[in-house]
Design a protein around this motif. Structure first.
Motif, PDB file in Angstrom:
ATOM      1  N   ILE A   1       2.333   6.651  -1.052  1.00  0.00           N
ATOM      2  CA  ILE A   1       2.124   8.074  -1.266  1.00  0.00           C
ATOM      3  C   ILE A   1       2.533   8.844  -0.019  1.00  0.00           C
ATOM      4  O   ILE A   1       2.721   8.265   1.057  1.00  0.00           O
ATOM      5  N   GLU A   2       2.672  10.115  -0.160  1.00  0.00           N
ATOM      6  CA  GLU A   2       3.126  10.942   0.960  1.00  0.00           C
ATOM      7  C   GLU A   2       2.119  10.869   2.110  1.00  0.00           C
ATOM      8  O   GLU A   2       0.914  11.048   1.908  1.00  0.00           O
ATOM      9  N   GLY A   3       2.629  10.588   3.282  1.00  0.00           N
ATOM     10  CA  GLY A   3       1.791  10.482   4.473  1.00  0.00           C
ATOM     11  C   GLY A   3       1.282   9.077   4.748  1.00  0.00           C
ATOM     12  O   GLY A   3       0.741   8.823   5.831  1.00  0.00           O
ATOM     13  N   GLU A   4       1.426   8.159   3.791  1.00  0.00           N
ATOM     14  CA  GLU A   4       0.965   6.784   3.996  1.00  0.00           C
ATOM     15  C   GLU A   4       2.009   6.017   4.802  1.00  0.00           C
ATOM     16  O   GLU A   4       3.211   6.095   4.524  1.00  0.00           O
TER      17      GLU A   4
END
Length: 549
Positions: A419-422
């Motif tokens: 996911i975004e930011g992971e």
């Protein structure tokens, strides 16, 4: 002008780095050399102790002389290793075995020459004529037996070349003991040493422990021939100093040499496994037993993971050819590969070679969980090898065939699903290692990857002959840039030879096959049958139309 200054700066940087490299070479690694020097000191102290037994009438000058001889011999052996066999300096267990064998030879010879000589005649007089068995007969027999046993052991544990050199060192140690015990007879020592060296020359290509008995007989024959030659030359007193040698005594000596040789050969078949266990050494004979015997783990692999077993067979063939090409231990490489994928038997269904639809199983899991399952086959394999008491060198193949490489498929899949930011850490998808520690395990790692890649990439055939070479080159380059060969000592020249060998092996497996033409008569029969069926079909349709009108 600016260009000249830039070039000067480059030259200065190069000289600085070269100087650092030279200083690194000349710098002593005390962490490595301290245990080596300590071991040499312990050996020298024990050897001097053997020479001084039974500690009576010790004269300072005599003690100093014996100590100097021992220290000088120990130092010369160290120089020999550094100059001619530096790779053996890293074999700590084998060096311990060599030192123990020399001390054992010195101890037994010293005991026979000093302590046992006084009782030898009384002990054997019941079976032989009085005066026949003396110190002059007991000591040469023991010296020959010990040298022959040590020569056979060196050839099996090390190699023929080292066995030849080490046997001469051991002969000098035995001579030093005899000299200290005032029982030194040079001709006897030379005869025993030459007989043992002859046996060493016949230890090549030992395929079973039973051949060791034949090697011992060869040593006995060599000694018997030397005794006959000395007798024919008229040098009878060179062997027996106190009395001359009659033809009957000569025959007894020759028969005794044959008996001692055969007995030592048979005894070595039982003693060598003990040495292997005590010093944790893997000999070629042990590897041959693992290769030719039906090991329970291999049988279990055939039943639980047949695809992995077939993959192992191919990788073993590639590894053996590549090891032979660069002069590595092909037997070790072949046997190591046989056991390198033991851990896949725990969960065989998660590996494609055993279950073509394994992707469906992995699709139900997260990439991290799938990676953990794949990673676990290394630790599972190590546990199985230790439980089965396989030689420790097998663990280098189990852990080294992947080293610390990345499971790229699941790593990339995890990055896609993130996911975004992971943040996905690459280290979580790396094998635990260590990296390959020998050339053989490094070649096994290459063979393992190219065989698996070729199986998936060239399943439908090879489109262009250069495709195989490009794939092999990319596999080797990828491992090289990833640092997987940093700890095994393989050179760039050897990697090029390995690449050529792998390409030839894969080409022989995925070569183009000539399409054979069909039998013309078979084609005519097929056309005739088709024409007849067509005529019957048209005839049936015509009748049907007539009936419906």
């Amino acid at each position: 002008m600016a260009l000249t200054e830039l070039q000067e700066q480059k030259y200065q940087v190069i000289q600085q780095r070269l100087g650092e490299a030279e200083r690194a070479k000349s710098r002593v690694d005390w962490a490595t050399w301290t245990p080596r020097l300590a071991g040499a000191a312990v050996f020298a102290a024990l050897a001097v102790t053997v020479l001084l037994v039974p500690f009576r009438e010790l004269k300072p000058l005599s003690v100093i002389g014996k100590a100097l001889l021992v220290l000088g011999g120990t130092a010369l052996y160290g120089v020999y290793l550094m100059r001619f066999r530096p790779e053996l300096l890293r074999e700590r267990r084998k060096q311990m075995f060599f030192g123990a064998s020399v001390l054992l030879t010195m101890g037994v010879v010293h005991t026979v020459a000093v302590a046992g000589a006084a009782h030898a005649q009384e002990f054997l007089s019941a079976s032989l004529a009085a005066g026949t068995v003396t110190t002059d007969t007991v000591t040469p027999a023991f010296v020959f037996g010990l040298l022959l046993l040590s020569g056979i052991a060196y050839a099996v544990v090390f190699d023929q070349r080292f066995a030849f050199d080490a046997l001469m060192i051991n002969s000098c140690a035995a001579g030093l003991v005899l000299l200290a015990a005032d029982a030194f007879q040079p001709v006897r020592l030379v005869v025993a040493a030459l007989g043992s060296l002859t046996a060493v020359l016949f230890t090549r290509n030992l395929r079973s422990r039973y051949r060791l008995a034949l090697v011992g007989v060869v040593g006995g024959v060599a000694v018997a021939v030397q005794l006959a030659a000395l007798y024919l030359l008229g040098a009878r007193r060179l062997w027996l100093v106190e009395t001359g040698t009659s033809p009957l005594e000569l025959l007894l000596w020759m028969a005794g040499a044959l008996v001692i040789g055969a007995a030592v050969g048979v005894f070595s078949t039982f003693l060598l496994p003990v040495f292997e266990r005590v010093f944790n050494i893997t000999t070629d004979l042990r590897l041959i037993e693992l290769l030719e015997g039906d090991h329970p783990l291999i049988t279990l692999m055939q039943q639980r993971a047949p695809g992995t077993w077939q993959h192992t067979q191919n990788v073993a063939m590639f590894t053996k050819r590549a090891c032979e090409a660069i002069g590595a231990n092909a037997l070790l490489g072949e046997v190591g590969v046989k056991f390198h994928d033991l851990g896949k038997m725990v969960r065989p269904e998660f590996f494609t070679e055993n279950e073509p639809e394994s992707k469906l199983l992995h699709d139900r899991l997260s990439p991290m969980m799938s990676a953990l399952i794949i990673l676990s086959h290394v630790s599972d394999g190590v546990l199985m090898a230790r439980k089965a008491k396989l030689p420790p060198v097998m663990e280098d193949f189990i852990t080294g065939h992947h080293g610390t490489s990345v499971i790229k498929y699941f790593y990339y899949k995890a990055k896609e699903n993130a996911i975004e930011g992971e943040r996905i850490e690459e280290g979580q998808f790396r094998y635990p290692g260590p990296k390959p520690q020998s050339r053989e395990s490094a070649i096994a790692a290459i063979a393992d990857q190219v065989e698996a890649t070729a199986r998936s990439k060239f399943a439908g055939g090879v489109n262009h002959p250069d495709d195989i070479r490009e794939m092999v080159h990319a596999s080797i380059t990828g491992k090289l840039l990833d640092g997987q060969f940093d700890e095994c000592g393989i050179t760039m020249r050897e990697l090029r030879i390995v690449e050529d060998t792998m390409v030839k092996s894969l080409a022989s497996m995925y070569h183009h096959r000539v399409k054979y033409p069909d039998d013309p008569d078979k084609l005519k029969r097929k056309q005739a049958i088709e024409a007849r069926e067509k005529y019957r079909s048209e005839l049936a349709k015509r009748r049907e139309r007539i009936l419906t009108q």
